[in-house]
Scaffold this motif. Structure first.
Motif, PDB file in Angstrom:
ATOM      1  N   GLY A   1      -4.308   4.542  -3.326  1.00 24.85           N
ATOM      2  CA  GLY A   1      -3.519   5.206  -2.311  1.00 24.85           C
ATOM      3  C   GLY A   1      -2.152   4.547  -2.188  1.00 24.85           C
ATOM      4  O   GLY A   1      -1.916   3.435  -2.682  1.00 24.85           O
ATOM      5  N   LEU A   2      -1.237   5.253  -1.545  1.00 22.16           N
ATOM      6  CA  LEU A   2       0.122   4.751  -1.357  1.00 22.16           C
ATOM      7  C   LEU A   2       0.642   5.191   0.002  1.00 22.16           C
ATOM      8  O   LEU A   2       0.792   6.385   0.265  1.00 22.16           O
ATOM      9  N   PRO A   3       0.936   4.242   0.901  1.00 23.57           N
ATOM     10  CA  PRO A   3       1.507   4.605   2.206  1.00 23.57           C
ATOM     11  C   PRO A   3       2.993   4.927   2.088  1.00 23.57           C
ATOM     12  O   PRO A   3       3.613   4.765   1.033  1.00 23.57           O
ATOM     13  N   GLY A   4       3.574   5.339   3.207  1.00 23.86           N
ATOM     14  CA  GLY A   4       5.022   5.405   3.320  1.00 23.86           C
ATOM     15  C   GLY A   4       5.540   4.110   3.912  1.00 23.86           C
ATOM     16  O   GLY A   4       4.794   3.141   4.091  1.00 23.86           O
ATOM     17  N   ALA A   5       6.829   4.090   4.198  1.00 24.11           N
ATOM     18  CA  ALA A   5       7.362   3.018   5.036  1.00 24.11           C
ATOM     19  C   ALA A   5       6.978   3.325   6.491  1.00 24.11           C
ATOM     20  O   ALA A   5       6.500   4.416   6.809  1.00 24.11           O
TER      21      ALA A   5
END
Length: 321
Positions: free
Chosen positions: A111-115
């Motif tokens: 997974g990859l979050p945002g800032a």
């Protein structure tokens, strides 16, 4: 080792036909996607969660052809700031189903979050300008770490291993980030799903990757990547063109043997290196070559991999590193 197939490689065909093809090609195992980024053409996750008969029917369809189910695949972005919870539901339901069916492994991505405050994922690939490292620290310490600690415990309680695929535009995209995630969750419930194609286009030496990961390799995908040198000479390796524009891209996913410069010799080294770190699991073919018919691509990949695969156990047991 076992020769296998990700059934999405033949996603336009019904499951029964795909299983027949896998058996005809001498394969041992299959991997089936359950949702998220896959349309899941060969499994209905809701039915598998709720229905014992649906689970039994799937197992019977596979086993009646002399095949096994090596993994369920829930690739998606469960850390997405907007759609993450929906992807997480698929991941957890997939773990539940794997546990009920006795499938040892669920393949997924980190997974990859945002800032902070963003509504879209944000892949940090440089340390400059300075705010990039602030974003990265937020993504790891405030989003990924608490999520993965809980997910690892959930998988542990269901006796299922999580094989994380290192992939561009994911928080875990190379060996260093894979090891960082493992350091967070501990105790061996999280390892790598090694798909060499993703690391190829990022410039990694795949045989060195295998040595570095060692016993952390839980599962393997067999997929090749081709660096299109006339295009990289002009534009470098980073590329935002869609796969359909294969002629113009800096790199492409291709049928086994048509990408890495070593050809079949590389794949023999790949298999032997896996053996050297004690890996004895499946190598599941994943066809994503837009210039090659999927049926032909799967067949040619199976022929190449069959010629180098080490199916029988050695006469001595190599040490796991």
């Amino acid at each position: 080792m076992q020769l296998g197939l990700i059934t999405d490689s033949l996603g336009s065909r019904p499951l029964e036909q795909v299983l027949d093809i896998a058996a005809e090609l001498g394969m041992d195992t299959v991997e089936i996607a359950t949702g998220n980024w896959s349309d899941s053409p060969h499994a209905n996750l809701d039915q598998l969660v709720s229905s014992t008969s649906a689970r039994k029917a799937l197992v019977e369809a596979i086993s009646s052809r002399g095949l096994t189910l090596s993994a369920l695949n829930a690739n998606g972005n469960q850390l997405h700031p907007v759609t993450g919870p929906a992807h997480d539901r698929v991941v957890r339901d997939t773990i539940r189903v794997a546990s009920e069916m006795g499938v040892p492994t669920v393949v997924l991505m980190s997974g990859l979050p945002g800032a902070r405050g963003e509504k879209a994922p944000n892949w940090i690939t440089t340390s400059w300008p300075p705010e990039t490292l602030e974003i990265l620290e937020y993504q790891w310490s405030e989003v990924a770490e608490p999520y993965w600690v809980q997910l690892a415990e959930f998988a542990r309680s269901h006796n299922v291993r999580l094989a994380v695929e290192m992939h561009g535009r994911q928080l875990v995209f190379n060996v260093a980030t894979m090891k960082r995630l493992q350091g967070i969750v501990g105790d061996g419930v999280v390892g790598a799903n090694l798909d060499p194609s993703h690391l190829m286009w990022m410039g990694a030496d795949i045989l060195a990757v295998i040595r570095a990961l060692g016993s952390s390799i839980f599962h393997v995908h067999a997929k090749d990547a081709r660096i299109e040198t006339p295009n990289t000479a002009v534009n470098g390796i980073l590329d935002t063109l869609p796969p359909a524009r294969a002629t113009d891209r800096s790199w492409n996913y291709v049928t086994l043997g048509l990408g890495h410069p070593g050809g079949a010799a590389f794949w023999a080294d790949f298999v032997y290196s896996l053996r050297s770190v004690g890996y004895n699991g499946p190598l599941n073919i994943e066809h994503e070559d837009v210039l090659v018919n999927s049926g032909e691509g799967v067949r040619k990949s199976a022929e190449l991999l069959s010629s180098v695969l080490l199916r029988d156990a050695p006469d001595w047991a190599p040490a796991r590193i």
